[in-house]
Design a protein around this motif. Structure first.
Motif, PDB file in Angstrom:
ATOM      1  N   GLU A  55      93.422  36.402 -35.029  1.00 19.85           N
ATOM      2  CA  GLU A  55      92.156  37.116 -35.131  1.00 19.85           C
ATOM      3  C   GLU A  55      91.757  37.653 -33.762  1.00 19.85           C
ATOM      4  O   GLU A  55      91.813  36.946 -32.755  1.00 19.85           O
ATOM      5  N   GLY A  56      91.363  38.912 -33.728  1.00 20.33           N
ATOM      6  CA  GLY A  56      90.963  39.530 -32.472  1.00 20.33           C
ATOM      7  C   GLY A  56      92.093  40.215 -31.729  1.00 20.33           C
ATOM      8  O   GLY A  56      91.907  40.673 -30.592  1.00 20.33           O
ATOM      9  N   SER A  57      93.284  40.319 -32.367  1.00 21.45           N
ATOM     10  CA  SER A  57      94.443  40.893 -31.677  1.00 21.45           C
ATOM     11  C   SER A  57      94.678  42.364 -32.005  1.00 21.45           C
ATOM     12  O   SER A  57      95.692  42.926 -31.584  1.00 21.45           O
ATOM     13  N   GLU A  58      93.773  42.997 -32.738  1.00 21.08           N
ATOM     14  CA  GLU A  58      94.010  44.369 -33.173  1.00 21.08           C
ATOM     15  C   GLU A  58      94.170  45.336 -32.003  1.00 21.08           C
ATOM     16  O   GLU A  58      95.063  46.189 -32.004  1.00 21.08           O
ATOM     17  N   GLU A  59      93.317  45.207 -31.000  1.00 21.36           N
ATOM     18  CA  GLU A  59      93.407  46.121 -29.862  1.00 21.36           C
ATOM     19  C   GLU A  59      94.679  45.856 -29.057  1.00 21.36           C
ATOM     20  O   GLU A  59      95.290  46.790 -28.518  1.00 21.36           O
ATOM     21  N   ALA A  60      95.081  44.595 -28.986  1.00 20.14           N
ATOM     22  CA  ALA A  60      96.329  44.256 -28.297  1.00 20.14           C
ATOM     23  C   ALA A  60      97.512  44.949 -28.971  1.00 20.14           C
ATOM     24  O   ALA A  60      98.379  45.541 -28.308  1.00 20.14           O
ATOM     25  N   LYS A  61      97.566  44.897 -30.302  1.00 15.28           N
ATOM     26  CA  LYS A  61      98.649  45.549 -31.040  1.00 15.28           C
ATOM     27  C   LYS A  61      98.550  47.067 -30.919  1.00 15.28           C
ATOM     28  O   LYS A  61      99.580  47.748 -30.795  1.00 15.28           O
ATOM     29  N   ASN A  62      97.342  47.593 -30.927  1.00 14.60           N
ATOM     30  CA  ASN A  62      97.159  49.043 -30.842  1.00 14.60           C
ATOM     31  C   ASN A  62      97.622  49.587 -29.490  1.00 14.60           C
ATOM     32  O   ASN A  62      98.283  50.636 -29.435  1.00 14.60           O
ATOM     33  N   THR A  63      97.286  48.879 -28.416  1.00 12.37           N
ATOM     34  CA  THR A  63      97.719  49.353 -27.094  1.00 12.37           C
ATOM     35  C   THR A  63      99.233  49.241 -26.945  1.00 12.37           C
ATOM     36  O   THR A  63      99.854  50.082 -26.289  1.00 12.37           O
ATOM     37  N   LEU A  64      99.834  48.225 -27.567  1.00 13.11           N
ATOM     38  CA  LEU A  64     101.296  48.120 -27.555  1.00 13.11           C
ATOM     39  C   LEU A  64     101.913  49.313 -28.280  1.00 13.11           C
ATOM     40  O   LEU A  64     102.837  49.959 -27.769  1.00 13.11           O
ATOM     41  N   ARG A  65     101.407  49.625 -29.452  1.00 15.28           N
ATOM     42  CA  ARG A  65     101.928  50.760 -30.209  1.00 15.28           C
ATOM     43  C   ARG A  65     101.783  52.057 -29.411  1.00 15.28           C
ATOM     44  O   ARG A  65     102.721  52.871 -29.346  1.00 15.28           O
ATOM     45  N   CYS A  66     100.634  52.252 -28.799  1.00 18.70           N
ATOM     46  CA  CYS A  66     100.399  53.471 -28.020  1.00 18.70           C
ATOM     47  C   CYS A  66     101.392  53.600 -26.867  1.00 18.70           C
ATOM     48  O   CYS A  66     101.967  54.685 -26.651  1.00 18.70           O
TER      49      CYS A  66
ATOM     50  N   VAL B 219      93.808  40.437 -20.437  1.00 21.31           N
ATOM     51  CA  VAL B 219      95.263  40.303 -20.454  1.00 21.31           C
ATOM     52  C   VAL B 219      95.599  38.828 -20.286  1.00 21.31           C
ATOM     53  O   VAL B 219      94.981  38.132 -19.486  1.00 21.31           O
ATOM     54  N   GLY B 220      96.551  38.343 -21.081  1.00 20.22           N
ATOM     55  CA  GLY B 220      96.952  36.951 -20.960  1.00 20.22           C
ATOM     56  C   GLY B 220      97.027  36.232 -22.285  1.00 20.22           C
ATOM     57  O   GLY B 220      97.178  36.844 -23.345  1.00 20.22           O
ATOM     58  N   HIS B 221      96.882  34.909 -22.229  1.00 21.52           N
ATOM     59  CA  HIS B 221      97.088  34.056 -23.397  1.00 21.52           C
ATOM     60  C   HIS B 221      95.850  33.951 -24.281  1.00 21.52           C
ATOM     61  O   HIS B 221      95.341  32.869 -24.566  1.00 21.52           O
ATOM     62  N   GLU B 222      95.358  35.106 -24.692  1.00 20.14           N
ATOM     63  CA  GLU B 222      94.256  35.189 -25.648  1.00 20.14           C
ATOM     64  C   GLU B 222      94.589  36.339 -26.604  1.00 20.14           C
ATOM     65  O   GLU B 222      95.429  37.186 -26.289  1.00 20.14           O
ATOM     66  N   PRO B 223      93.935  36.402 -27.773  1.00 24.13           N
ATOM     67  CA  PRO B 223      94.234  37.507 -28.698  1.00 24.13           C
ATOM     68  C   PRO B 223      94.040  38.891 -28.086  1.00 24.13           C
ATOM     69  O   PRO B 223      94.789  39.829 -28.396  1.00 24.13           O
ATOM     70  N   ASP B 224      93.029  39.054 -27.215  1.00 27.37           N
ATOM     71  CA  ASP B 224      92.781  40.367 -26.597  1.00 27.37           C
ATOM     72  C   ASP B 224      93.657  40.532 -25.352  1.00 27.37           C
ATOM     73  O   ASP B 224      93.182  40.613 -24.223  1.00 27.37           O
ATOM     74  N   ASN B 225      94.947  40.598 -25.599  1.00 26.80           N
ATOM     75  CA  ASN B 225      95.956  40.721 -24.546  1.00 26.80           C
ATOM     76  C   ASN B 225      96.444  42.170 -24.533  1.00 26.80           C
ATOM     77  O   ASN B 225      97.426  42.513 -25.181  1.00 26.80           O
ATOM     78  N   LEU B 226      95.738  43.023 -23.800  1.00 19.98           N
ATOM     79  CA  LEU B 226      96.038  44.454 -23.811  1.00 19.98           C
ATOM     80  C   LEU B 226      97.391  44.736 -23.161  1.00 19.98           C
ATOM     81  O   LEU B 226      97.759  44.105 -22.170  1.00 19.98           O
ATOM     82  N   ALA B 227      98.119  45.678 -23.734  1.00 24.73           N
ATOM     83  CA  ALA B 227      99.453  46.010 -23.247  1.00 24.73           C
ATOM     84  C   ALA B 227      99.379  46.745 -21.908  1.00 24.73           C
ATOM     85  O   ALA B 227      98.565  47.655 -21.726  1.00 24.73           O
TER      86      ALA B 227
ATOM     87  N   LEU C 233      93.902  43.962  -7.166  1.00 26.80           N
ATOM     88  CA  LEU C 233      94.237  42.752  -7.911  1.00 26.80           C
ATOM     89  C   LEU C 233      93.434  42.701  -9.204  1.00 26.80           C
ATOM     90  O   LEU C 233      92.223  42.956  -9.209  1.00 26.80           O
ATOM     91  N   ILE C 234      94.118  42.375 -10.304  1.00 25.62           N
ATOM     92  CA  ILE C 234      93.497  42.194 -11.610  1.00 25.62           C
ATOM     93  C   ILE C 234      93.731  40.749 -12.039  1.00 25.62           C
ATOM     94  O   ILE C 234      94.876  40.290 -12.075  1.00 25.62           O
ATOM     95  N   VAL C 235      92.664  40.052 -12.356  1.00 26.93           N
ATOM     96  CA  VAL C 235      92.765  38.659 -12.802  1.00 26.93           C
ATOM     97  C   VAL C 235      92.399  38.603 -14.272  1.00 26.93           C
ATOM     98  O   VAL C 235      91.278  38.939 -14.662  1.00 26.93           O
ATOM     99  N   GLY C 236      93.357  38.211 -15.086  1.00 28.72           N
ATOM    100  CA  GLY C 236      93.154  38.149 -16.521  1.00 28.72           C
ATOM    101  C   GLY C 236      92.702  36.780 -16.987  1.00 28.72           C
ATOM    102  O   GLY C 236      92.040  36.033 -16.265  1.00 28.72           O
ATOM    103  N   HIS C 237      93.096  36.437 -18.203  1.00 28.53           N
ATOM    104  CA  HIS C 237      92.699  35.154 -18.788  1.00 28.53           C
ATOM    105  C   HIS C 237      93.358  33.991 -18.038  1.00 28.53           C
ATOM    106  O   HIS C 237      94.555  34.018 -17.759  1.00 28.53           O
ATOM    107  N   MET C 238      92.577  33.001 -17.730  1.00 29.36           N
ATOM    108  CA  MET C 238      93.081  31.725 -17.227  1.00 29.36           C
ATOM    109  C   MET C 238      92.676  30.700 -18.280  1.00 29.36           C
ATOM    110  O   MET C 238      91.608  30.084 -18.206  1.00 29.36           O
TER     111      MET C 238
END
Length: 297
Positions: free
Chosen positions: A135-146, A268-276, A228-233
């Motif tokens: 749940e919440g991974s739709e944008e992650a999959k969409n950016t991967l597809r793009c 970005v990282g180990h959460e559903p909203d992991n943008l490509a 520097l970009i710091v994502g999910h910890m």
């Protein structure tokens, strides 16, 4: 430059690390087919050797076949875990370097991203088949597809109290902090000078985060960054004797002496909203009081 995927292209799914079953990636297979792709499932899917998706020889063979098969236009790693570094020095990248193809994944797959970056070849740090149903991974999959199909994509993030404002431009590189630390001094080690580095991690003791940041700094990985970009910890742990700072506070401390822009809380990282993210691609990072934007140039 890797050609964007086209309708009807073949993509392979392999497991270079922890084992995974075919039912666990069934939804991902259906999703990729819905994108118009033909899916080739590797021998490592469903294989088992203790913790791993088959022994080192099988995992090496499966990845090698996908790299050498000219009909396969992208290799998608099914999951992370641990195991890619056990085989990477035995992989023959000769054909891949002549005719590059997309390599997709995150976490342990950071080893592959870093390794192919040393060849000057892009790859995609993105969600993996195991996680397609989260749940919440739709944008992650969409950016991967793009990214795979060559469509424009850009990202935004909310302001954060630890952000340092400014604009940076350079190749974007990085991934899992623990893996980047592990790769230091190996053939898969990357230069970060003049680049935008992104970091994420999971299930680490806070003092481990501090130790790895000290090491990155001492090894010259932090001092000459463009940004520097710091994502999910995610799911950080503390020892019996508390460390006294959370992961973001630790990273802010070790980068505080530098002047390049820094953003925290990037999706970005180990959460559903992991943008490509297209590793190795020229990007522009803008950090302002209003928030963060990241785009490719």
């Amino acid at each position: 430059m890797i050609a964007p995927l086209q309708q009807g292209d073949k993509v392979g799914i392999v497991a270079t690390a922890r084992k995974i079953s075919l039912p666990e990636i069934a939804l991902a297979i259906e999703t990729l087919k819905a994108w118009g792709l033909e899916v080739v499932v590797g021998q490592t899917i469903g294989a088992s050797y203790n913790y791993f998706s088959g022994d080192d020889a099988l995992r090496l063979q499966d990845l090698q076949q996908m790299l050498d098969n000219t009909e396969i236009k992208a290799i998608i790693c099914a999951r992370g875990g641990y195991g890619t570094t056990r085989i990477i020095d035995q992989v023959d990248f000769s054909n891949f370097r002549i005719a590059p193809k997309w390599i997709v994944g995150f976490s342990d797959v950071t080893a592959l991203h870093s390794h192919v970056h040393t060849f000057g070849i892009e790859s995609v740090h993105a969600t993996m088949p195991l996680l397609f149903g989260k749940e919440g991974s739709e944008e992650a999959k969409n950016t991967l597809r793009c990214l795979l199909f060559g469509q424009d994509v850009s990202y935004t993030a909310a302001p954060h109290v630890f952000n340092r404002t400014g604009t940076a431009q350079g190749q974007i590189v990085g991934g899992n902090l623990s893996m980047l630390h592990t790769l230091t001094g190996t053939r898969s080690d990357i230069s970060t000078a003049g680049k935008i580095l992104f970091l994420e991690d999971l299930d680490e003791y806070l003092y481990h985060i501090d130790r790895m940041m000290v090491h990155l700094d001492r090894s010259g990985k932090l001092g000459r960054l463009a940004g520097l970009i710091v994502g999910h910890m995610s799911d950080m742990r503390d020892a019996t004797l508390p460390f006294g700072k959370d992961a973001y506070e630790i990273i802010a401390e070790h980068t505080g002496k530098y002047t390049y822009p820094v953003c925290f809380g990037f999706p970005v990282g180990h959460e559903p909203d992991n943008l490509a993210i297209a590793c190795g691609r020229e990007a522009r990072l803008t950090v302002s009081e209003r928030g963060v934007t990241l785009g490719y140039v």
